[in-house]
Scaffold this motif. Sequence first.
Motif, short mmCIF file in Angstrom:
data_model
loop_
_atom_site.label_atom_id
_atom_site.label_comp_id
_atom_site.label_asym_id
_atom_site.label_seq_id
_atom_site.Cartn_x
_atom_site.Cartn_y
_atom_site.Cartn_z
N THR A 281 0.73 -1.13 -0.31
CA THR A 281 -0.02 -0.10 -0.18
C THR A 281 1.05 1.18 -0.06
O THR A 281 0.31 2.30 -0.95
CB THR A 281 -1.43 0.33 1.49
OG1 THR A 281 -0.68 0.06 2.51
CG2 THR A 281 -2.34 -1.32 1.09
N MET B 49 1.43 2.02 -3.13
CA MET B 49 0.08 3.65 -3.69
C MET B 49 -0.30 4.82 -3.63
O MET B 49 0.00 5.82 -4.02
CB MET B 49 -1.75 2.40 -3.08
CG MET B 49 -1.52 1.42 -3.60
SD MET B 49 -2.83 0.69 -2.30
CE MET B 49 -4.28 1.48 -3.07
N TYR B 50 0.68 5.51 -2.27
CA TYR B 50 0.39 6.40 -1.46
C TYR B 50 1.95 7.50 -2.41
O TYR B 50 2.07 8.42 -3.32
CB TYR B 50 0.59 6.20 -0.54
CG TYR B 50 -0.43 6.46 0.64
CD1 TYR B 50 -1.30 6.93 0.95
CD2 TYR B 50 -0.61 5.13 0.66
CE1 TYR B 50 -2.27 6.82 1.31
CE2 TYR B 50 -1.80 4.48 2.01
CZ TYR B 50 -2.47 5.65 2.52
OH TYR B 50 -3.79 5.50 2.26
N LEU C 148 -4.79 3.36 -10.69
CA LEU C 148 -3.44 2.79 -9.72
C LEU C 148 -3.92 0.77 -10.12
O LEU C 148 -4.81 0.39 -9.81
CB LEU C 148 -3.25 2.12 -8.78
CG LEU C 148 -2.72 3.91 -7.59
CD1 LEU C 148 -2.78 3.79 -6.66
CD2 LEU C 148 -2.11 4.50 -8.68
N ILE D 209 3.32 -1.74 -9.23
CA ILE D 209 2.67 -0.84 -9.90
C ILE D 209 2.58 -0.56 -10.90
O ILE D 209 3.56 -0.44 -11.38
CB ILE D 209 2.48 0.20 -8.36
CG1 ILE D 209 1.18 0.82 -8.31
CG2 ILE D 209 3.32 0.99 -7.67
CD1 ILE D 209 0.86 1.54 -6.79
N LEU E 174 0.84 3.40 -13.13
CA LEU E 174 -0.07 4.24 -12.95
C LEU E 174 -0.25 4.80 -13.73
O LEU E 174 0.52 5.09 -15.15
CB LEU E 174 0.97 5.35 -11.73
CG LEU E 174 0.55 7.03 -12.14
CD1 LEU E 174 -0.23 7.24 -10.78
CD2 LEU E 174 1.50 7.77 -11.68
N MET F 192 -7.75 5.75 -1.04
CA MET F 192 -6.36 4.47 -1.27
C MET F 192 -7.09 2.96 -0.15
O MET F 192 -7.56 2.44 -0.47
CB MET F 192 -5.79 4.62 -0.73
CG MET F 192 -4.91 5.67 -1.41
SD MET F 192 -4.22 4.88 -2.60
CE MET F 192 -5.16 6.07 -3.85
N GLN G 56 -9.79 2.09 -2.55
CA GLN G 56 -9.63 0.56 -3.23
C GLN G 56 -8.39 -0.70 -2.71
O GLN G 56 -8.89 -1.94 -2.86
CB GLN G 56 -8.26 0.90 -3.80
CG GLN G 56 -8.99 2.18 -4.97
CD GLN G 56 -8.03 2.44 -6.21
OE1 GLN G 56 -6.77 2.39 -5.89
NE2 GLN G 56 -7.79 4.04 -5.86
N GLN G 57 -8.19 -1.13 -1.62
CA GLN G 57 -7.51 -1.52 -0.64
C GLN G 57 -8.50 -2.53 0.22
O GLN G 57 -7.92 -3.92 -0.37
CB GLN G 57 -6.65 -0.75 0.58
CG GLN G 57 -5.03 -0.22 0.06
CD GLN G 57 -5.07 0.60 1.55
OE1 GLN G 57 -5.19 1.09 2.27
NE2 GLN G 57 -3.72 1.82 0.63
#
Length: 227
Positions: free
Chosen positions: A34, A37-38, A70, A83, A85, A116, A119-120
């Motif tokens: 995660t 993601m950030y 993402l 990941i 983008l 986020m 999505q997680q």
Amino acid sequence: MGKITIAVDGYSSCGKSTLSNNLAHALGYAYIDTGAMYRAVTLHCMDKGIISQEKFSVDGIITALASIKLEFHFNKISDKSEIYLNGKDVEKEIRSMEVASLVSRVSAIHEVRVQMINQQREMGKLGGVVMDGRDIGTTVFPHAELKIFMTAREDVRIQRRKLEMESKGIKVSEEEVRKNIHQRDQDDTTRKESPLRQAEDALVLDNSNLTREEQLVMALGWAKERM
Ligand code: DC
């Protein structure tokens, strides 16, 4: 055996992603990083000129969220999920010092966290997932069957992050890494929105003196007890 959800939280550079990736591999589970993601949100906002060392537009970041897509794709060569983008693999770019120096501020914004976290939860809703971050066991999956809180001595963390960056071709001094780790620990533990803290029911894994294999054996044992 039933598929469980495994939450791995802890400070920066404690080896969360290595353990989580190995654990997911051993169990045949998906691994979701995660932090990536950030970092990808931060990279996008840097690329669009919304944030930099000199400027930081919270409104701009919130507006940009609608145009950020993402995804994680498994890379058979690196043996890791990476990941993407908006359709582009940014796994390497998100590890830069520039991204690291801005990501904590981006991740403290309420709207960013809401997007986020949603999505997680979606990615992990069926179980069979190892997710690592700062708030997985406390906020994202407070009912995860297994929660691991990772720690390691500071000198060990600094060396690990330096080696990780060098292996990606990024040159960085020990002092720069130390400052960044301190700053992020401070930001991550003191922010208002889901700060980093140990969940009451988390098992602590201090890996300062453990090999990768030893950590994996320990975590696999915990996971199997809960399946
Ligand atoms: O794990 P990492 O160092 O790649 O994470 C990058 C930043 O993202 C970290 O400074 C804090 C933030 N983060 C967060 O706020 N919540 C998460 N679940 C994961 C990361």
